[in-house]
Every structure is written in C-alpha cells, then in structure tokens.
Design a protein around this motif. Structure first.
Motif, PDB file in Angstrom:
ATOM      1  N   MET A   1      33.117  49.023  34.275  1.00  0.00           N
ATOM      2  CA  MET A   1      32.900  49.034  32.834  1.00  0.00           C
ATOM      3  C   MET A   1      31.478  49.544  32.616  1.00  0.00           C
ATOM      4  N   ALA A   2      31.341  50.595  31.809  1.00  0.00           N
ATOM      5  CA  ALA A   2      30.034  51.197  31.590  1.00  0.00           C
ATOM      6  C   ALA A   2      29.815  51.406  30.101  1.00  0.00           C
ATOM      7  N   ASP A   3      28.581  51.215  29.652  1.00  0.00           N
ATOM      8  CA  ASP A   3      28.280  51.448  28.240  1.00  0.00           C
ATOM      9  C   ASP A   3      27.535  52.770  28.066  1.00  0.00           C
ATOM     10  N   THR A   4      27.121  53.049  26.848  1.00  0.00           N
ATOM     11  CA  THR A   4      26.427  54.310  26.550  1.00  0.00           C
ATOM     12  C   THR A   4      24.926  54.199  26.750  1.00  0.00           C
ATOM     13  N   HIS A   5      24.494  53.057  27.290  1.00  0.00           N
ATOM     14  CA  HIS A   5      23.057  52.820  27.461  1.00  0.00           C
ATOM     15  C   HIS A   5      22.647  52.787  28.930  1.00  0.00           C
ATOM     16  N   GLY A   6      23.562  53.187  29.811  1.00  0.00           N
ATOM     17  CA  GLY A   6      23.215  53.302  31.226  1.00  0.00           C
ATOM     18  C   GLY A   6      23.625  52.138  32.104  1.00  0.00           C
ATOM     19  N   THR A   7      24.216  51.100  31.542  1.00  0.00           N
ATOM     20  CA  THR A   7      24.645  49.954  32.347  1.00  0.00           C
ATOM     21  C   THR A   7      26.038  50.220  32.910  1.00  0.00           C
ATOM     22  N   VAL A   8      26.200  50.017  34.223  1.00  0.00           N
ATOM     23  CA  VAL A   8      27.499  50.185  34.884  1.00  0.00           C
ATOM     24  C   VAL A   8      27.829  48.905  35.627  1.00  0.00           C
ATOM     25  N   TRP A   9      28.920  48.292  35.250  1.00  0.00           N
ATOM     26  CA  TRP A   9      29.392  47.087  35.948  1.00  0.00           C
ATOM     27  C   TRP A   9      30.494  47.460  36.936  1.00  0.00           C
ATOM     28  N   ALA A  10      30.448  46.854  38.102  1.00  0.00           N
ATOM     29  CA  ALA A  10      31.615  46.792  38.988  1.00  0.00           C
ATOM     30  C   ALA A  10      32.144  45.375  38.802  1.00  0.00           C
ATOM     31  N   VAL A  11      33.147  45.240  37.941  1.00  0.00           N
ATOM     32  CA  VAL A  11      33.533  43.920  37.437  1.00  0.00           C
ATOM     33  C   VAL A  11      34.218  43.066  38.499  1.00  0.00           C
ATOM     34  N   GLY A  12      34.981  43.686  39.352  1.00  0.00           N
ATOM     35  CA  GLY A  12      35.704  42.944  40.372  1.00  0.00           C
ATOM     36  C   GLY A  12      36.745  43.843  41.002  1.00  0.00           C
ATOM     37  N   GLU A  13      37.225  43.454  42.190  1.00  0.00           N
ATOM     38  CA  GLU A  13      38.257  44.267  42.830  1.00  0.00           C
ATOM     39  C   GLU A  13      39.633  43.632  42.662  1.00  0.00           C
ATOM     40  N   ARG A  14      40.641  44.469  42.800  1.00  0.00           N
ATOM     41  CA  ARG A  14      42.035  44.015  42.780  1.00  0.00           C
ATOM     42  C   ARG A  14      42.731  44.581  44.011  1.00  0.00           C
ATOM     43  N   GLU A  15      43.716  43.847  44.512  1.00  0.00           N
ATOM     44  CA  GLU A  15      44.557  44.392  45.570  1.00  0.00           C
ATOM     45  C   GLU A  15      45.951  44.615  45.013  1.00  0.00           C
ATOM     46  N   CYS A  16      46.459  45.826  45.228  1.00  0.00           N
ATOM     47  CA  CYS A  16      47.755  46.230  44.665  1.00  0.00           C
ATOM     48  C   CYS A  16      48.602  46.879  45.756  1.00  0.00           C
ATOM     49  N   SER A  17      48.630  46.262  46.931  1.00  0.00           N
ATOM     50  CA  SER A  17      49.249  46.895  48.090  1.00  0.00           C
ATOM     51  C   SER A  17      50.764  46.865  48.066  1.00  0.00           C
ATOM     52  N   ILE A  18      51.361  45.864  47.441  1.00  0.00           N
ATOM     53  CA  ILE A  18      52.828  45.761  47.441  1.00  0.00           C
ATOM     54  C   ILE A  18      53.376  46.683  46.365  1.00  0.00           C
ATOM     55  N   GLN A  19      54.023  47.753  46.822  1.00  0.00           N
ATOM     56  CA  GLN A  19      54.445  48.813  45.924  1.00  0.00           C
ATOM     57  C   GLN A  19      55.866  49.255  46.241  1.00  0.00           C
ATOM     58  N   ARG A  20      56.525  49.801  45.226  1.00  0.00           N
ATOM     59  CA  ARG A  20      57.798  50.473  45.424  1.00  0.00           C
ATOM     60  C   ARG A  20      57.693  51.857  44.791  1.00  0.00           C
ATOM     61  N   ARG A  21      58.160  52.843  45.545  1.00  0.00           N
ATOM     62  CA  ARG A  21      58.070  54.222  45.083  1.00  0.00           C
ATOM     63  C   ARG A  21      56.643  54.568  44.667  1.00  0.00           C
ATOM     64  N   HIS A  22      55.680  54.013  45.396  1.00  0.00           N
ATOM     65  CA  HIS A  22      54.255  54.260  45.155  1.00  0.00           C
ATOM     66  C   HIS A  22      53.794  53.734  43.804  1.00  0.00           C
ATOM     67  N   GLN A  23      54.563  52.819  43.249  1.00  0.00           N
ATOM     68  CA  GLN A  23      54.157  52.166  42.015  1.00  0.00           C
ATOM     69  C   GLN A  23      53.974  50.683  42.293  1.00  0.00           C
ATOM     70  N   LYS A  24      52.909  50.126  41.766  1.00  0.00           N
ATOM     71  CA  LYS A  24      52.538  48.748  42.076  1.00  0.00           C
ATOM     72  C   LYS A  24      53.553  47.758  41.511  1.00  0.00           C
ATOM     73  N   VAL A  25      53.781  46.695  42.271  1.00  0.00           N
ATOM     74  CA  VAL A  25      54.725  45.659  41.856  1.00  0.00           C
ATOM     75  C   VAL A  25      54.024  44.307  41.754  1.00  0.00           C
ATOM     76  N   VAL A  26      53.143  44.015  42.715  1.00  0.00           N
ATOM     77  CA  VAL A  26      52.375  42.768  42.727  1.00  0.00           C
ATOM     78  C   VAL A  26      50.901  43.132  42.828  1.00  0.00           C
ATOM     79  N   GLU A  27      50.087  42.541  41.945  1.00  0.00           N
ATOM     80  CA  GLU A  27      48.646  42.818  41.938  1.00  0.00           C
ATOM     81  C   GLU A  27      47.890  41.496  41.873  1.00  0.00           C
ATOM     82  N   GLU A  28      46.726  41.464  42.471  1.00  0.00           N
ATOM     83  CA  GLU A  28      45.985  40.207  42.456  1.00  0.00           C
ATOM     84  C   GLU A  28      44.480  40.443  42.525  1.00  0.00           C
ATOM     85  N   ALA A  29      43.747  39.447  42.091  1.00  0.00           N
ATOM     86  CA  ALA A  29      42.295  39.449  42.180  1.00  0.00           C
ATOM     87  C   ALA A  29      41.836  38.025  42.498  1.00  0.00           C
TER      88      ALA A  29
END
Length: 658
Positions: free
Chosen positions: A205-233
C-alpha cells in the motif's frame, strides 16, 4: 473529497466496495449487465446504470459505457474492483481524462506491470529475483514443462501447463483465445514451470507522499487450474524460514518503488521450500484474497484505497500483524468432474457462525463476502465464485477448524459446489502441518479430496429422513373425511416406496410402513423415528445418538442437512417417461455454453478421452471428450451454437452400445 463512487464491476467485489463506502458516508453507483439485473449489488447501490447485453465484451469490458454511466449518475470516482478493466491502463487514463478520480495506481504503473513480459525485465533491473521468460518458438524438450500465461491478466485465464512439445502449438492457441475473451488481449508468453512451488504474495500500500507499506504476506499455494482456492495470512512457509519475511518485504518494496506505485497492489512470488523466491507478477489492483490481510492487520484496505486516491497520507507506522486468517473460495463447480462450472438457482445459502459481512472482525469468527443471496441465479457469462468464506482466530489450527466446521454446517441448496473439497483440505493432515504447494491436489488425490463428506451409510440415513419428511408433507397436504389423514386405515399398511437419486452413489429406494407402534423402515432395523414433519426429522439408531435432519425441497431437488454432513438428492418419479431416456454413448452438455471448436467429424473413429468439441462457459474453455473408443455417429452442434445444460451434443457408439 470523493462523494460518490461507481464500481466498474459486479457481484461480490462491488458489494465489498459499497460496504466501505457506506461506512465512510460516500454515495454508491452500480453498473449491471442484463444477466445481472437482479444481482444483490444492483439493489444495494444508491443508483444503478444498465449496460445492455450479457457477455463481458458487451458490458463490463466497455470502458466508454462505464464512464458515461458514472457521469449520468453523478459519480466523481471509479473503483475498478478486480478482473475486467481493473488493470487496463487505457481505461484508467480515460477515467482521468473524463475528470473523474481513478481509485487505483498511476496509469504508467499499470502500463509497466500490465505486460508480464516487460514487467519481469523491469523487476530484474530493480534487483527483484525473476524466472526467465521463454520464447515459445525456442522451447525445447529439455525445457519442459513450461507454463503459458496471459500477459494482460490473471485468475488462471489463459494459463496452460505444457509437458509435451507436440501440444505446445494447440495450447498456445487455446490460451490466446481465453486471454482475448477474458481481458481483450491475446498476448501470451512462456516460462519454466515449477511443479511444487509455493505461491507467496505481498500486499503493498503506497500513498502519493512517498510512503510504501509492505502490509503482510499471504500464501495462496492451493490452486486449481492456476486459480487460487485457499488463501491464508500469514504464510506457514514464511513463518518457518528465518529471515524470509524481511527479504520478501524488501523485494516487494523494491518492486513498488521501481514504478512509483500508489494505492493497493500485490507483488506475487513463487517460492521453494528453502525460502528462495522469484517474481511472478504484480497485480495493480485489489486482490480477491485481500480479506485475510485485513483480518491479520485490522486494516480496511478499500478505505485506504479511497483515502490514497483522495490524496491523504498513510500513517507513518503500519499496524503489527495479529492472529491468523484463512479464506476459501466457494465455487459453483464440480471438482470431481474436471471442475465443471455449474449454473442455475441458488435456492439457499446460509453460513453458520458468520459474525460479519464485508467487514474486519475484531474477535475470532467467520466473515462472509458474497455476491449471491437466496434465490440468486448463477449464469454462464461470469466466474462461478459464489462467496469467500473467511475465518479469523488466534492460531492457524483454530482458524482452520472454525472454517471447516462452518462450511460443513452451511446450507447451500441448488447447485453443486466445491464445499466438500474445501472442508477436506482444511482438515487434511498436510494442510494442518503447513505442507501446502501448488501440486496439493495432485499430491493428495483430487478424487479423495473431492469425495462427499458423508459416508454411504450416513447418506442412506439422510435419504430416509427425506422420505419421511416427504411423507409427512403429503399427509399434511391431503386430508379427507373427518380430519383423518389421507391413506388412514385400520388394517396393516403395505410398505410405501420413495426413490431418490444421488450424484455419487446411485439410487436409494426407501421402503417404510406406518404401524401402530411407529414407522418401520426396511433395512434400518431398530431405527426409532422420534418426530417427522415436512421440514425436519428426528431419529435414533440402535445404541446410537438421536439426530436431527433438516429437509428442504425445491421441485424434485431435496437437500438434507445434519451434523453428519450435507446430502443432496433428486426425487425420482414413480413412472419413467420413455421419451426422456438418452441413448448410450451420448455426450451431454455439462453446462450452458457456446461451442467454439470441433475436434472430430461424423463417421470418425475416436479413442476414449479424445476431445470431440470445446465449450466456452464462465470465461473458461471446457473439453467434451469421448467416453469410450468407438465411432462418432452423431454431431448435433456447430461452431458458435449456444447449448443448454443436458443437451445431447454428440453420440459415440462402441461395441457395447450397438
């Protein structure tokens, strides 16, 4: 200040944005296709503008119509949601040129990340680790398997894994068709395919004043047809590997800073078990799975998007992570039959333990973000996702158990869904151990994971409840004489028969007699029926617990819910209409769709599994294959023809069917 927001999207994401707008006192405008005229997102908006037509190309991909709708409704900002035009730089520029506020990143950033080919080159130059792009014309046997990807989009559209060189040309052509249909751009490219990678992404998340957040990671490894099915953080892998989170966040910030990013975005990586990772793409929009980040940070990401678009600065300190959240995508699809999408009416959707909708939960519970309600019709023109069900708890185990319980007890009547698969995944030992990768379904067996939650014996007991509830309904509806129920007699009754068909276990014949001492069900000796009404049945098995079954009927469709698990069957008529019988070897349309390609001609000898034709439905291509080796004796469709579910598309005759 933003006073009114038009959401250039539909369904669940439109409702999600509207929910935050209402909390902020901002007006809302919906757009809708003819197929979505009765969608909940239309009813919830302050104003709604019709986009004539049904398909995305006629409606949600028509930027000029959407901008005209915003002006007609007095909106001063447009939120694109995800999919459709959300990562279309030309649309973003047109919004700004029209004097409206674009709730998204700068046009240049969208352009730079819009081409996955060019974005990888930029990320490589910025010091972000990448997987090299492969020229399809130069792919050799030693490079296999490779992954074909659509340059302009995501969500699994236009993605194909190729393991044989002789399939490469056809798969590229199919990927281009899907990419054109979904994103309006047929450009595709290839890269090395890692069979068992971990899909890790970082919310920025980044604003117009130069601040850039790395808010958190998610894991989305369980997929079908390369589309995510289960996601978690947070990610179980990142939690396990020392220093990985810091390296991921640093790479994500480098990516955002390299393109002068503003607003919400996601930097996606493919990681291995050691914690090494490679840049996949940057999604310059809000992600489907954003609720798990909201739950583990306490942030409303849509609120932040609106504030950044209005020029406000992010706080100097970003929030600390808290607890664990898991999201599953509830789809109208059949995992056991090649993920076939389903269409029709959702008669009922009720998720127990839900403590909030489209909002950040402060305490452990279940959140529901859905685009459908009771009575909603799921069509063939759009993605078959019904809802996102999200749990939040102090620990990962608690979040998994809470979500599995809520899904098992959910009442989802009307369509086949992936609910049973989701519950089995959440309860699987490998998932609970955090051992998840993109090959999860292949490793643990899709047939096992997609099996019904109820055992054969429990399904049979549930069907008995359905028969007794139907019997009670019949007695209540037909009273004769001096108030005596129809069929009353003072002599011993003959067994009554009711038959039901299950998709997974065939026909259930329930024979029962009503005696002076109670109901006697054949094959269930000692079963005690405590109560039987048209809507619920209470029964006790010998030496077993008392169980309650809730029964709902929609025509011949019967849905039985209990603590044993959900069961859906169809009531079979007493007499079969001969004209309704289908010839052996018939290939039936599994869903409504459009025929886009034929694979064989009448008279051709075909092999088992050989594609006979391709259908396009819900933005994906679906192969219709020969059920056995034989001769194609009938082909009842042509390219471009629309077909309804159950239509006989073709007939393959083999020795057994002659």
């Amino acid at each position: 200040m933003i006073s009114s927001v038009l959401v250039a999207n539909r369904g669940e994401i439109a409702r999600r944005v509207f929910a935050t707008c209402r909390r902020m006192g901002i007006g809302t405008v919906a757009v809708f296709s003819d197929a979505d005229a009765n969608s909940p997102h239309v009813a919830e908006a302050d104003a709604a503008i019709r986009l004539p037509g049904n398909t995305p190309a006629e409606t949600y991909l028509r930027g000029e119509l959407i901008i005209a709708a915003a002006k007609a409704a007095g909106a001063d900002a447009i939120h694109p949601g995800y999919g459709f035009l959300s990562e279309n730089a030309d649309f973003a520029k047109s919004v700004l040129d029209a004097g409206l506020t674009w709730i998204g990143p700068p046009v240049k950033a969208i352009e730079q990340m819009g081409s996955k080919v060019e974005s990888k080159k930029m990320m490589d130059a910025a010091g972000v680790p990448v997987l090299a792009e492969l020229d399809p014309a130069e792919v050799t046997e030693s490079m296999l398997p490779v992954l074909i990807k659509a340059s302009a989009g995501g969500g699994g559209r236009g993605m194909r894994v190729v393991r044989s060189l002789d399939q490469l040309e056809d798969e590229i052509a199919g990927a281009k068709r899907e990419a054109q249909s979904a994103f309006g751009d047929p450009t595709v490219f290839c890269e090395r395919y890692l069979e068992t990678g971990r899909h890790i992404e970082v919310q920025v998340m980044a604003d117009t004043h130069g601040t850039v957040w790395a808010v958190g990671e998610r894991e989305c490894s369980i997929q079908r047809r390369h589309q995510k099915v289960v996601e978690e953080a947070p990610s179980p892998l990142v939690e396990r590997v020392d220093g990985m989170r810091e390296r991921l966040f640093h790479a994500a910030r480098l990516a955002a800073e390299a393109i002068g990013y503003e607003g919400a975005g996601t930097v996606e990586f493919l990681a291995d078990e050691k914690g090494d990772f490679f840049f996949l793409e940057m999604n310059t929009r809000l992600q489907v799975e954003h609720p798990v980040t909201e739950q583990t940070t306490g942030l409303d990401l849509v609120r932040l998007q609106l504030q950044v678009a209005a020029g406000k600065a992010l706080p100097a300190e970003q929030p600390a992570l808290r607890g664990h959240s898991i999201e599953v995508r509830l789809y109208a699809e059949d995992p056991a039959h090649e993920w076939q999408p389903q269409s029709g009416t959702i008669h009922k959707i009720e998720i127990p333990q839900t403590t909030g909708e489209f909002t950040v939960l402060e305490n452990a519970g279940v959140r529901l973000d859905t685009g459908v309600v009771d009575g909603s019709v799921v069509g063939v023109h759009y993605d078959p996702m019904l809802a996102k069900v999200i749990s939040y708890a102090d620990t990962r185990d608690e979040a998994a158990h809470l979500l599995a319980s809520a899904l098992q007890r959910a009442k989802i009547h009307g369509l086949v869904t992936n609910r049973d698969l989701l519950v089995r995944v959440l309860r699987h030992d490998a998932f609970l151990a955090g051992d998840t990768d993109t090959a999860f379904f292949a490793t643990h067996g899709l047939d096992t994971l997609s099996a019904p939650l109820v055992s054969d014996a429990d399904e049979a007991l549930s069907v008995v409840a359905a028969a007794l509830a139907e019997s009670a309904a019949n007695r209540r509806a037909a009273r004769v004489g001096a108030g005596l129920p129809s069929g009353w007699r003072n002599l011993p009754a003959q067994p009554q028969l009711k038959s039901y068909e299950s998709r997974t276990s065939g026909t259930h014949d329930v024979r029962y007699r009503v005696t002076r001492s109670g109901v006697v069900v054949e094959g269930h000796d000692g079963l005690t029926v405590v109560e039987a009404t048209p809507t619920h049945v209470v029964m006790t098995e010998p030496n077993g617990p008392q169980r309650r079954f809730e029964v709902a009927r929609y025509g011949d469709l019967v849905c039985i819910d209990s603590a044993l698990g959900p069961v859906t069957v169809r009531r079979l008529p007493r007499f079969i209409d001969p004209s309704a019988q289908v010839a052996a070897g018939s290939l039936l349309a599994p869903m409504p769709g459009s025929v886009i390609r034929l694979g064989a001609e009448v008279g051709a000898e075909v092999t088992a599994g050989q594609p006979i034709l391709w259908l396009e439905a819900m933005k994906m291509e679906h192969k219709i294959v020969a059920p056995a080796a034989g001769v194609l004796t009938e082909l009842n469709v042509t390219v471009g023809q629309q077909v309804e579910v159950g239509a006989v598309l073709a007939v393959v005759e083999n020795e057994e069917s002659k």
